[in-house]
Structure formats: structure tokens, C-alpha cells
Design a protein around this motif. Structure first.
Motif, PDB file in Angstrom:
ATOM      1  N   LEU A 196       0.832  -1.207   0.000  1.00 16.85           N
ATOM      2  CA  LEU A 196       0.000   0.000   0.000  1.00 16.85           C
ATOM      3  C   LEU A 196       0.868   1.259   0.000  1.00 16.85           C
ATOM      4  CD1 LEU A 196      -2.748  -1.004   2.590  1.00 16.85           C
ATOM      5  CD2 LEU A 196      -3.108  -0.588   0.155  1.00 16.85           C
ATOM      6  N   LEU A 197       1.957   1.214   0.743  1.00 14.85           N
ATOM      7  CA  LEU A 197       2.845   2.377   0.813  1.00 14.85           C
ATOM      8  C   LEU A 197       3.484   2.656  -0.534  1.00 14.85           C
ATOM      9  CD1 LEU A 197       3.762   4.347   3.032  1.00 14.85           C
ATOM     10  CD2 LEU A 197       5.777   2.901   3.351  1.00 14.85           C
ATOM     11  N   PHE A 198       3.898   1.597  -1.242  1.00 12.11           N
ATOM     12  CA  PHE A 198       4.510   1.783  -2.555  1.00 12.11           C
ATOM     13  C   PHE A 198       3.490   2.199  -3.609  1.00 12.11           C
ATOM     14  CE2 PHE A 198       7.686  -1.564  -0.993  1.00 12.11           C
ATOM     15  CZ  PHE A 198       8.511  -0.580  -0.472  1.00 12.11           C
ATOM     16  N   ALA A 199       2.227   1.922  -3.358  1.00  8.85           N
ATOM     17  CA  ALA A 199       1.189   2.300  -4.317  1.00  8.85           C
ATOM     18  C   ALA A 199       0.607   3.678  -4.033  1.00  8.85           C
ATOM     19  CB  ALA A 199       0.065   1.256  -4.316  1.00  8.85           C
ATOM     20  N   PHE A 200       0.349   3.969  -2.739  1.00  8.27           N
ATOM     21  CA  PHE A 200      -0.376   5.193  -2.387  1.00  8.27           C
ATOM     22  C   PHE A 200       0.426   6.149  -1.511  1.00  8.27           C
ATOM     23  CE2 PHE A 200      -3.612   1.817  -2.867  1.00  8.27           C
ATOM     24  CZ  PHE A 200      -4.289   2.339  -3.954  1.00  8.27           C
ATOM     25  N   GLY A 201       1.694   5.840  -1.270  1.00  2.60           N
ATOM     26  CA  GLY A 201       2.527   6.736  -0.487  1.00  2.60           C
ATOM     27  C   GLY A 201       2.871   8.007  -1.245  1.00  2.60           C
ATOM     28  N   ARG A 202       3.593   8.865  -0.576  1.00  2.67           N
ATOM     29  CA  ARG A 202       3.940  10.165  -1.191  1.00  2.67           C
ATOM     30  C   ARG A 202       4.735   9.986  -2.465  1.00  2.67           C
ATOM     31  NH1 ARG A 202       6.591  15.314   2.080  1.00  2.67           N
ATOM     32  NH2 ARG A 202       6.624  16.763   0.313  1.00  2.67           N
ATOM     33  N   ARG A 203       5.549   8.945  -2.527  1.00  2.00           N
ATOM     34  CA  ARG A 203       6.312   8.649  -3.742  1.00  2.00           C
ATOM     35  C   ARG A 203       5.808   7.370  -4.393  1.00  2.00           C
ATOM     36  NH1 ARG A 203       7.842  13.466  -4.856  1.00  2.00           N
ATOM     37  NH2 ARG A 203       9.096  14.448  -3.215  1.00  2.00           N
ATOM     38  N   GLY A 204       4.562   7.002  -4.126  1.00  2.00           N
ATOM     39  CA  GLY A 204       4.020   5.771  -4.641  1.00  2.00           C
ATOM     40  C   GLY A 204       3.564   5.870  -6.082  1.00  2.00           C
ATOM     41  N   LEU A 205       3.202   4.716  -6.628  1.00  2.00           N
ATOM     42  CA  LEU A 205       2.801   4.628  -8.024  1.00  2.00           C
ATOM     43  C   LEU A 205       1.620   5.544  -8.331  1.00  2.00           C
ATOM     44  CD1 LEU A 205       3.208   3.121 -10.745  1.00  2.00           C
ATOM     45  CD2 LEU A 205       1.551   1.431  -9.915  1.00  2.00           C
ATOM     46  N   LEU A 206       0.624   5.555  -7.484  1.00  2.00           N
ATOM     47  CA  LEU A 206      -0.533   6.424  -7.661  1.00  2.00           C
ATOM     48  C   LEU A 206      -0.529   7.589  -6.679  1.00  2.00           C
ATOM     49  CD1 LEU A 206      -3.184   6.767  -9.250  1.00  2.00           C
ATOM     50  CD2 LEU A 206      -4.322   5.386  -7.480  1.00  2.00           C
ATOM     51  N   GLY A 207       0.098   7.389  -5.541  1.00  2.00           N
ATOM     52  CA  GLY A 207       0.100   8.417  -4.515  1.00  2.00           C
ATOM     53  C   GLY A 207       0.863   9.673  -4.907  1.00  2.00           C
ATOM     54  N   GLU A 208       1.956   9.516  -5.669  1.00  2.00           N
ATOM     55  CA  GLU A 208       2.750  10.685  -6.046  1.00  2.00           C
ATOM     56  C   GLU A 208       1.983  11.654  -6.938  1.00  2.00           C
ATOM     57  OE1 GLU A 208       7.228  11.799  -7.692  1.00  2.00           O
ATOM     58  OE2 GLU A 208       6.497   9.738  -7.803  1.00  2.00           O
ATOM     59  N   PRO A 209       1.355  11.184  -8.035  1.00  3.51           N
ATOM     60  CA  PRO A 209       0.589  12.154  -8.840  1.00  3.51           C
ATOM     61  C   PRO A 209      -0.600  12.746  -8.081  1.00  3.51           C
ATOM     62  CG  PRO A 209       0.275   9.909  -9.644  1.00  3.51           C
ATOM     63  CD  PRO A 209       1.398   9.864  -8.680  1.00  3.51           C
ATOM     64  N   ILE A 210      -1.214  11.968  -7.195  1.00  6.57           N
ATOM     65  CA  ILE A 210      -2.317  12.520  -6.402  1.00  6.57           C
ATOM     66  C   ILE A 210      -1.806  13.606  -5.467  1.00  6.57           C
ATOM     67  CG2 ILE A 210      -3.984  11.991  -4.576  1.00  6.57           C
ATOM     68  CD1 ILE A 210      -4.422   9.301  -5.863  1.00  6.57           C
ATOM     69  N   TYR A 211      -0.679  13.352  -4.823  1.00 10.73           N
ATOM     70  CA  TYR A 211      -0.116  14.339  -3.902  1.00 10.73           C
ATOM     71  C   TYR A 211       0.339  15.588  -4.638  1.00 10.73           C
ATOM     72  CZ  TYR A 211       2.885  16.490  -0.412  1.00 10.73           C
ATOM     73  OH  TYR A 211       3.467  17.382   0.455  1.00 10.73           O
ATOM     74  N   ASP A 212       0.977  15.404  -5.799  1.00 12.84           N
ATOM     75  CA  ASP A 212       1.442  16.565  -6.563  1.00 12.84           C
ATOM     76  C   ASP A 212       0.278  17.405  -7.080  1.00 12.84           C
ATOM     77  OD1 ASP A 212       4.017  15.761  -6.139  1.00 12.84           O
ATOM     78  OD2 ASP A 212       4.232  14.725  -8.069  1.00 12.84           O
ATOM     79  N   GLY A 213      -0.832  16.749  -7.396  1.00 13.82           N
ATOM     80  CA  GLY A 213      -1.951  17.482  -7.961  1.00 13.82           C
ATOM     81  C   GLY A 213      -2.899  18.077  -6.942  1.00 13.82           C
ATOM     82  N   THR A 214      -3.037  17.412  -5.787  1.00 10.05           N
ATOM     83  CA  THR A 214      -4.035  17.858  -4.808  1.00 10.05           C
ATOM     84  C   THR A 214      -3.452  18.138  -3.433  1.00 10.05           C
ATOM     85  OG1 THR A 214      -4.579  15.594  -4.104  1.00 10.05           O
ATOM     86  CG2 THR A 214      -5.771  16.485  -6.016  1.00 10.05           C
ATOM     87  N   GLY A 215      -2.262  17.625  -3.150  1.00  7.98           N
ATOM     88  CA  GLY A 215      -1.692  17.773  -1.819  1.00  7.98           C
ATOM     89  C   GLY A 215      -2.238  16.767  -0.819  1.00  7.98           C
ATOM     90  N   PHE A 216      -3.074  15.840  -1.279  1.00  4.14           N
ATOM     91  CA  PHE A 216      -3.672  14.832  -0.396  1.00  4.14           C
ATOM     92  C   PHE A 216      -2.683  13.702  -0.165  1.00  4.14           C
ATOM     93  CE2 PHE A 216      -6.103  10.859   0.103  1.00  4.14           C
ATOM     94  CZ  PHE A 216      -6.747  11.152   1.304  1.00  4.14           C
TER      95      PHE A 216
END
Length: 263
Positions: free
Chosen positions: A109-129
Motif C-alpha cells: 500500500l505504501l509503494f502504491a499510495f505513499g507520497r512517492r508511490g505509483l498512484l500516490g505521487e501524482p495525487i499528492y502533486d496534484g491535490t496535496g492529499f
């Protein structure tokens, strides 16, 4: 009447084995009760650590169960009623979290949705979530490990359901959505209920994926199992009190619903 008594009479060799099985489950609980500081129980249960952890556990387990129902029931229907290439692989992947070490699930989950994760990084960069180390991170971890219990239970219920009612409704002109909503789901409701309770109970007791993905922050991500683990190192009486709360809450839900599952 005689046939019923004969059918319900267990072979003698099964009784001591069944007694051993019950004792293996009950004995640790008795030991826990024997070590409980009953005189200080009220003070321990009123501690903010306990109340915060209980609130987080109940909220996260409930939301994880709702999310699992939302996507797990349709997934169970697809696995039970449709035939498509790779269905066995999909079923294996869906049930993988049941046998996967929870810490490995948390790392995934961390590698997928973390701050540098597969999906987490673009979400964080775009929304800050940021999903990890938040209540939603706890919910995500609970859903990941608990949803397979709901899916396999509902799939089994759908496979054992009589499809003639659905076929009859189809010949009378009912749409597929109407058949699913008015016939399929009501017929599978015992399995849905059983799967939801199993999902909730698994989410309530989740530890490894939660601590790996969401951390152990009091009042924010520290659920009851995490609080028990932490208290075992510093305050054993508090750990026992927390364990009793978990047991009581689980039994309060499981015992009244068990007969409904069997019926």
C-alpha cells in the motif's frame, strides 16, 4: 424423531477432540480475565488513549466495511456468475490479502499510495492529499485486508442460490438491474450479512498493514490493536483493559448475528 437423535449424536471420538479445540480457544481468554485489574478497570478505560483508540477502531472498521460492501458485492457477483478469461487469477489476487503477511500488505500500500508511490505521487502533486499516516490510511489498510473475507463469503452465497427465480424474472421482462436489486441481493442477504460481519471483525483487529501504512499516532491512526501492542511494553494493565474492550465489542456483534447466518 429417532432418526433425528441418531443423526445429531456425535461419534465418541469427536467429543474429546472438540473439547480440546474449545479449550485451546477459551484458555487464553480465561488467563486474560484472571490477570485483569478489575479494581482499576474504570480508570484504565477512561484514559484518553483508550477512548481515542476505540473511536478510531470503530470508525475505521465501519467505513472499511461500507467500502468493502460497495465494491465487494459486485466483485463477488462477477466472480460467481460470469465466465471470463483469467477468472481464476482474479479470484486468487482478490483473496491474496487473506494469506499475505499484513506487513507486506502495508508495504505494498505504501509503494502504491505513499507520497512517492505509483498512484500516490501524482495525487499528492496534484491535490496535496496524502493517504498514509491519516485516518483514511487506516481505512485503506483495513479495507485491503478485510474485503476478501466479504468477497469469498458473498461469492459462495451467490453460487449456492437458486437461479430459477432470476430466470423467471428475466422471462417476465425484468431488467438485469431489477433482477440484481430485487432478487439476487435479497436471496444472498444472509451471505452478505455474514461477509460484512467477518469483514468488520477483521478490520477491527487489523494491525500489521495499519502500522506499516498509517503509523501509530495517538488520536490520529492509533487503533485498538496498536494501542494494545504499545501498552504491552509500558503498561500491561492498560493492555489487558484494551484487550477486554476488543473482545467485548467483537462478541457483542458476533453472538447475536451468528444464528442469523446459520438460518
Amino acid at each position: 424423531m429417532r432418526r433425528r437423535r441418531t443423526r445429531n449424536r456425535a461419534p465418541w471420538v469427536l467429543l474429546p477432540l472438540a473439547a480440546v479445540g474449545v479449550a485451546f480457544i477459551v484458555l487464553p481468554l480465561v488467563a486474560l480475565l484472571q490477570r485483569t485489574p478489575w479494581g482499576d478497570l474504570g480508570r484504565l478505560l477512561g484514559d484518553p488513549v483508550v477512548t481515542d483508540a476505540l473511536r478510531l477502531s470503530l470508525v475505521s472498521a465501519l467505513v472499511a466495511t461500507v467500502l468493502s460492501l460497495l465494491v465487494g458485492v459486485p466483485l463477488a457477483w462477477v466472480l460467481a456468475r460470469t465466465d471470463f478469461p483469467g477468472r481464476a487469477v482474479v479470484r486468487a489476487l482478490v483473496t491474496l490479502p487473506m494469506v499475505l503477511p499484513p506487513v507486506v500488505g502495508g508495504a505494498a500500500l505504501l509503494f502504491a499510495f505513499g507520497r512517492r508511490g505509483l498512484l500516490g505521487e501524482p495525487i499528492y502533486d496534484g491535490t496535496g492529499f496524502l493517504l498514509p499516516f491519516s485516518l483514511w490510511g487506516v481505512i485503506a489498510a483495513n479495507t485491503f485486508v478485510a474485503m476478501p473475507f466479504l468477497v469469498i463469503t458473498v461469492e459462495a452465497g451467490l453460487r449456492s442460490a437458486d437461479e430459477r427465480y432470476e430466470d423467471a424474472a428475466a422471462t417476465l421482462g425484468a431488467s438485469r438491474w431489477t433482477i440484481f436489486r430485487r432478487i439476487t441481493v435479497p436471496n444472498a442477504m444472509p451471505a452478505v450479512l455474514a461477509g460484512a460481519v467477518l469483514c468488520w471483525a477483521r478490520a477491527l483487529g487489523e494491525f500489521g498493514a495499519t502500522v506499516t501504512f498509517a503509523g501509530n499516532l495517538q488520536g490520529r491512526t492509533q487503533t485498538m490493536p496498536l494501542a494494545v501492542f504499545l501498552a504491552l511494553e509500558s503498561d500491561r494493565d492498560a493492555a489487558i483493559a484494551l484487550s477486554l474492550v476488543l473482545i467485548a465489542v467483537s462478541l457483542a456483534v458476533l453472538i447475536p448475528l451468528r444464528d442469523r447466518w446459520l438460518r
